[in-house]
Design a protein around this motif. Structure first.
Motif, short mmCIF file in Angstrom:
data_model
loop_
_atom_site.label_atom_id
_atom_site.label_comp_id
_atom_site.label_asym_id
_atom_site.label_seq_id
_atom_site.Cartn_x
_atom_site.Cartn_y
_atom_site.Cartn_z
N VAL A 95 0.84 -1.20 0.00
CA VAL A 95 0.00 0.00 0.00
C VAL A 95 0.88 1.26 0.00
N ILE A 96 0.25 2.43 0.16
CA ILE A 96 0.97 3.69 0.06
C ILE A 96 2.05 3.84 1.14
N SER A 97 1.81 3.30 2.34
CA SER A 97 2.85 3.38 3.38
C SER A 97 4.08 2.58 2.96
N SER A 98 3.88 1.49 2.23
CA SER A 98 5.01 0.71 1.71
C SER A 98 5.81 1.55 0.71
N GLN A 99 5.09 2.28 -0.15
CA GLN A 99 5.74 3.14 -1.13
C GLN A 99 6.55 4.24 -0.46
N ILE A 100 6.00 4.84 0.58
CA ILE A 100 6.71 5.89 1.30
C ILE A 100 8.00 5.36 1.90
N MET A 101 7.92 4.18 2.52
CA MET A 101 9.13 3.59 3.09
C MET A 101 10.16 3.31 2.00
N LEU A 102 9.71 2.81 0.86
CA LEU A 102 10.64 2.53 -0.24
C LEU A 102 11.30 3.82 -0.72
N GLU A 103 10.53 4.88 -0.88
CA GLU A 103 11.09 6.16 -1.32
C GLU A 103 12.12 6.68 -0.32
N GLU A 104 11.83 6.54 0.97
CA GLU A 104 12.76 7.03 1.99
C GLU A 104 14.00 6.16 2.09
N MET A 105 13.86 4.87 1.86
CA MET A 105 15.04 3.99 1.82
C MET A 105 15.96 4.39 0.68
N ILE A 106 15.36 4.70 -0.47
CA ILE A 106 16.14 5.15 -1.63
C ILE A 106 16.80 6.50 -1.32
N GLU A 107 16.02 7.43 -0.74
CA GLU A 107 16.50 8.78 -0.46
C GLU A 107 17.65 8.79 0.55
N THR A 108 17.54 7.97 1.59
CA THR A 108 18.55 7.96 2.64
C THR A 108 19.74 7.05 2.32
N GLY A 109 19.62 6.27 1.25
CA GLY A 109 20.71 5.37 0.89
C GLY A 109 20.72 4.08 1.69
N PHE A 110 19.57 3.76 2.29
CA PHE A 110 19.49 2.50 3.04
C PHE A 110 19.51 1.35 2.02
N PRO A 111 20.38 0.33 2.22
CA PRO A 111 20.52 -0.74 1.24
C PRO A 111 19.21 -1.52 1.04
N ILE A 112 18.82 -1.71 -0.22
CA ILE A 112 17.62 -2.49 -0.54
C ILE A 112 18.03 -3.62 -1.48
N ASP A 113 18.07 -4.82 -0.98
CA ASP A 113 18.50 -5.96 -1.78
C ASP A 113 17.35 -6.68 -2.47
N MET A 114 16.12 -6.44 -2.00
CA MET A 114 14.95 -7.05 -2.64
C MET A 114 13.70 -6.35 -2.16
N VAL A 115 12.77 -6.13 -3.09
CA VAL A 115 11.44 -5.63 -2.76
C VAL A 115 10.44 -6.73 -3.09
N PHE A 116 9.66 -7.11 -2.09
CA PHE A 116 8.55 -8.04 -2.30
C PHE A 116 7.27 -7.20 -2.39
N SER A 117 6.59 -7.27 -3.54
CA SER A 117 5.41 -6.45 -3.80
C SER A 117 4.20 -7.33 -4.04
N LEU A 118 3.10 -7.04 -3.34
CA LEU A 118 1.88 -7.81 -3.56
C LEU A 118 1.46 -7.70 -5.02
N ASP A 119 1.26 -8.84 -5.66
CA ASP A 119 0.86 -8.88 -7.06
C ASP A 119 -0.50 -8.21 -7.23
N GLU A 120 -0.62 -7.34 -8.25
CA GLU A 120 -1.89 -6.65 -8.47
C GLU A 120 -3.05 -7.61 -8.71
N LYS A 121 -2.75 -8.83 -9.14
CA LYS A 121 -3.81 -9.83 -9.37
C LYS A 121 -4.53 -10.21 -8.08
#
Length: 299
Positions: free
Chosen positions: A9-35
């Motif tokens: 959901v949107i809170s997941s997106q915000i966390m992802l954006e902030e991880m990217i912005e702060t340079g926090f390492p992201i080795d994998m994103v698990f995203s709920l399939d739209e299906k």
């Protein structure tokens, strides 16, 4: 340091954006399939952001499968962030990260643990509140607190308004916590179990309006379960669902009738009689596209 984000959901997106912005390492994103997102209020396809930033991602239906656990185990993460996901997290996943799993909750834990927290806070007329980032354990939102951020809920706010305020608070909180985790400067705080309260699950049918309630209570329900939630509703002639997304309270000066009766219809609104005032419905969804008439009831 290695990190994994799981969300939907949107809170997941915000966390992802902030991880990217702060340079926090992201080795994998698990995203709920739209299906599998039909029953997820406020679904957000975070894999699209991961793809845009060349971050490895994997779509899922259920996160706690042998296949997903194998992928996580091979990454050997320090942290797994489970943000905006209503699924229960298998103990096997909780035990995989070296430092732990981080969760998010829209309330000042330990108060209001549990389900439908944004909706319940509007219904309970909470004004000053906080959101929390915490370490996930096997309990219900009971892990150690990493940080909290204040936000305000006004008596005129609809669910979407509360969501926007919550997103601002989460963004600010995420910056602080992510930087603190990278600098190893956060000291998790244990929750006081004596202060814990629990919110039970709400289902779409709980949005059905009882027209014998005071109009203020009905209006509060409408605000609480409006978009992105399923909405408050009445059944026209007990057969056809009318979902009410927005409304306002109007003084009743001259109408006599039964609570739930439609007492006036215009192109852009219609009025429903209450016990102590009139509910003016300004945004609605006529599910069966039936023609409504004055004097007929919403039940």
């Amino acid at each position: 340091m290695k990190g994994i984000l799981v969300g939907s959901v949107i809170s997941s997106q915000i966390m992802l954006e902030e991880m990217i912005e702060t340079g926090f390492p992201i080795d994998m994103v698990f995203s709920l399939d739209e299906k599998y997102s039909d029953n997820v209020s406020g679904y957000y396809p975070i894999h699209e952001t991961a793809k845009k930033h060349n971050i490895p991602y994997k779509k899922f239906k259920k996160i706690s499968t042998d296949e997903n656990i194998k992928v996580i185990r091979e990454i050997r993460p320090d942290y797994i962030f489970v943000i905006g996901l209503s699924q229960l997290i298998d103990k096997r996943i909780l035990n995989l990260p070296k430092k732990g799993c981080v969760g998010f909750h829209p309330t000042p834990l330990p108060k209001f643990r549990g389900r439908a927290a944004m909706v319940w806070q509007v219904l309970l007329e909470v004004h000053e509140t906080k959101c929390s980032l915490f370490m996930i354990d096997e309990g219900i939102d009971s892990g150690d607190i990493l940080g909290q951020e204040e936000y305000i809920i006004e008596k005129t706010d609809y669910a979407k308004d509360v969501e926007k305020k919550l997103c601002v608070a989460l963004r600010s909180l995420s910056k602080k916590v992510l930087k603190g985790l990278m600098q190893n400067s956060i000291v998790p705080q244990k929750q006081n179990e004596e202060d814990a309260t629990y919110l039970l699950i709400r289902r779409p049918e709980d949005g059905r309006i009882d027209w014998k309630e005071p109009i203020y209570n009905i209006h509060r329900l409408i605000r609480a379960v409006s978009h992105p939630y399923p909405g408050a509703f009445g059944m026209y002639d007990n057969l056809h669902q009318i979902i009410i997304w927005r409304a306002e309270v109007v003084e009743n000066k001259n109408v006599i009738g039964i609570p739930g009766q439609i007492c006036h219809i215009e192109e852009n609104y219609f009025d429903v009689l209450g016990t102590d005032a009139i509910l003016r419905v300004t945004e609605w969804e006529n599910v069966d596209q039936i023609k409504m008439f004055v004097g007929h009831k919403l039940r």
